[in-house]
Design an enzyme around this catalytic site. Structure first.
Site, mmCIF file in Angstrom:
data_model
loop_
_atom_site.group_PDB
_atom_site.id
_atom_site.type_symbol
_atom_site.label_atom_id
_atom_site.label_comp_id
_atom_site.label_asym_id
_atom_site.label_seq_id
_atom_site.Cartn_x
_atom_site.Cartn_y
_atom_site.Cartn_z
ATOM 1 N N ASP A 1 -35.918 40.214 81.516
ATOM 2 C CA ASP A 1 -36.703 40.812 80.435
ATOM 3 C C ASP A 1 -38.198 40.467 80.586
ATOM 4 O OD1 ASP A 1 -37.608 41.711 77.977
ATOM 5 O OD2 ASP A 1 -36.739 40.038 76.857
ATOM 6 N N ASP B 1 -36.224 52.730 79.403
ATOM 7 C CA ASP B 1 -34.934 53.205 78.901
ATOM 8 C C ASP B 1 -35.152 54.013 77.625
ATOM 9 O OD1 ASP B 1 -33.651 51.965 80.974
ATOM 10 O OD2 ASP B 1 -33.195 50.152 79.847
ATOM 11 N N LYS C 1 -30.568 57.725 70.763
ATOM 12 C CA LYS C 1 -29.943 57.830 69.436
ATOM 13 C C LYS C 1 -30.883 57.246 68.379
ATOM 14 C CE LYS C 1 -25.258 57.580 71.142
ATOM 15 N NZ LYS C 1 -24.148 56.694 71.465
ATOM 16 N N ASP D 1 -40.058 60.963 79.858
ATOM 17 C CA ASP D 1 -39.588 62.351 79.864
ATOM 18 C C ASP D 1 -38.873 62.662 78.558
ATOM 19 O OD1 ASP D 1 -37.649 60.449 80.645
ATOM 20 O OD2 ASP D 1 -36.322 62.054 81.316
ATOM 21 N N THR E 1 -41.905 58.706 90.327
ATOM 22 C CA THR E 1 -40.869 57.670 90.421
ATOM 23 C C THR E 1 -39.488 58.320 90.486
ATOM 24 O OG1 THR E 1 -40.446 57.460 88.059
ATOM 25 C CG2 THR E 1 -42.286 56.163 88.943
ATOM 26 N N ARG E 2 -38.496 57.487 90.714
ATOM 27 C CA ARG E 2 -37.115 57.954 90.809
ATOM 28 C C ARG E 2 -36.666 58.646 89.510
ATOM 29 N NH1 ARG E 2 -32.337 54.407 93.424
ATOM 30 N NH2 ARG E 2 -33.908 54.226 95.014
ATOM 31 N N GLU F 1 -38.635 60.008 87.210
ATOM 32 C CA GLU F 1 -39.368 61.258 87.009
ATOM 33 C C GLU F 1 -38.710 62.366 87.837
ATOM 34 O OE1 GLU F 1 -43.569 61.142 87.865
ATOM 35 O OE2 GLU F 1 -43.759 63.289 87.535
#
Ligand SMILES: C[S@@+](CC[C@H](N)C(=O)[O-])C[C@H]1O[C@@H](n2cnc3c(N)ncnc32)[C@H](O)[C@@H]1O
Length: 247
Positions: free
Chosen positions: A127, A149, A153, A185, A223-224, A226
């Site tokens: 973290d 992340d 929800k 995104d 990035t991966r 994106e």
């Protein structure tokens, strides 16, 4: 990093004030091969930041094996492609990376080894909050949080990493004028990030753009996550905050 898995198998300690890290993805993915396990133990042993020791009073240069002029931070670097790109393109910079996803850390160690960049990178494989608290004030010249992340929800939104408490911790660690780059995104995450940036006294919102203007900053590689968003038809929002002096 596997965002399809909302129920991580392990919940390690390490959050701010001893709170457990709430991981949207998993801490571990596929079982590591013997080579990757040895890369993790050997490589991480050499590159991990020791937060039990105070950080240098004269800045962070002493942490890096190679000479550096400034230190940047990447939060949640995933498999490290962006971090490695930045280290490769900015030879005067040392980069600290925080990432709790073990398989991502191994991938990044492998990429660093291939490009011989280990002398200018250090990791905190957990973290980011304890790392932020450990950094000396005004010790960072740039920071990145790319595609954190999403926690889509509604009842989980309070778990999103980019929020006022993190901005306050970042404000302490960034030097005046330093950039903090964010991307998402997830439309309502990007909107909330802009609101946080506009309301935090230590930051000004310097720039925002979307995938339609993706080449606005040439030193912002894809990035991966994106790439995944593009594949799934989602536009991304890119935000640059600037640390105000004094506040
Ligand atoms: C959706 S992935 C994005 C990875 C990468 N930045 C990219 O754009 O491809 C989010 C990453 O943030 C990491 N992460 C989640 N919580 C974190 C925390 N508290 N501190 C540091 N990294 C965290 C996850 O393990 C994951 O690798």
């Amino acid at each position: 990093m596997n965002t399809d898995d909302e129920n991580p198998p392990d919940t390690p300690a390490g959050g701010k004030c001893g709170a457990p890290l709430r991981s949207f993805g998993r801490r571990r993915g596929r079982k590591l091969s013997a080579r990757k396990t040895s890369l993790l133990t050997g490589g991480l042993e050499r590159l991990k930041l020791d937060l039990s020791q105070p950080a240098g009073e004269d800045g962070l240069a002493a942490l890096f094996a190679d000479p550096i002029e400034e230190t940047w931070l990447e939060i949640g670097f995933g498999a490290g492609e962006h971090l490695i790109w930045q280290a490769g393109h900015y030879p005067h910079v040392g980069i600290a990376g925080a990432e709790p996803y073990v398989n991502g850390v191994v991938a990044a160690l492998s990429g660093l080894e291939a490009q011989e960049l280990q002398g200018r990178v250090r990791f905190h494989a957990d973290d980011v909050h304890p790392l932020l608290d450990w950094l000396p004030p005004a010790s960072l010249s740039r920071a990145f949080m790319l595609f954190p992340d999403p926690w889509p929800k509604k009842r989980h939104r309070a778990r999103r990493l980019f929020a006022a408490p993190l901005l306050t911790a970042m404000a302490r660690a960034l030097r005046p004028g330093a950039e903090f780059r964010f991307a998402s995104d997830i439309a309502d995450y990007a909107e909330a990030a802009i609101e946080h940036a506009l309301h935090h006294p230590a930051f000004e919102l310097a720039l925002t753009f979307t995938s339609a203007n993706r080449d606005t900053l040439p030193d912002w590689p894809i990035t991966r996550y994106e790439t995944k968003a593009m594949r799934e038809g989602r536009s991304s929002t890119f935000i640059v905050l600037k640390r105000r002096p004094g506040a």
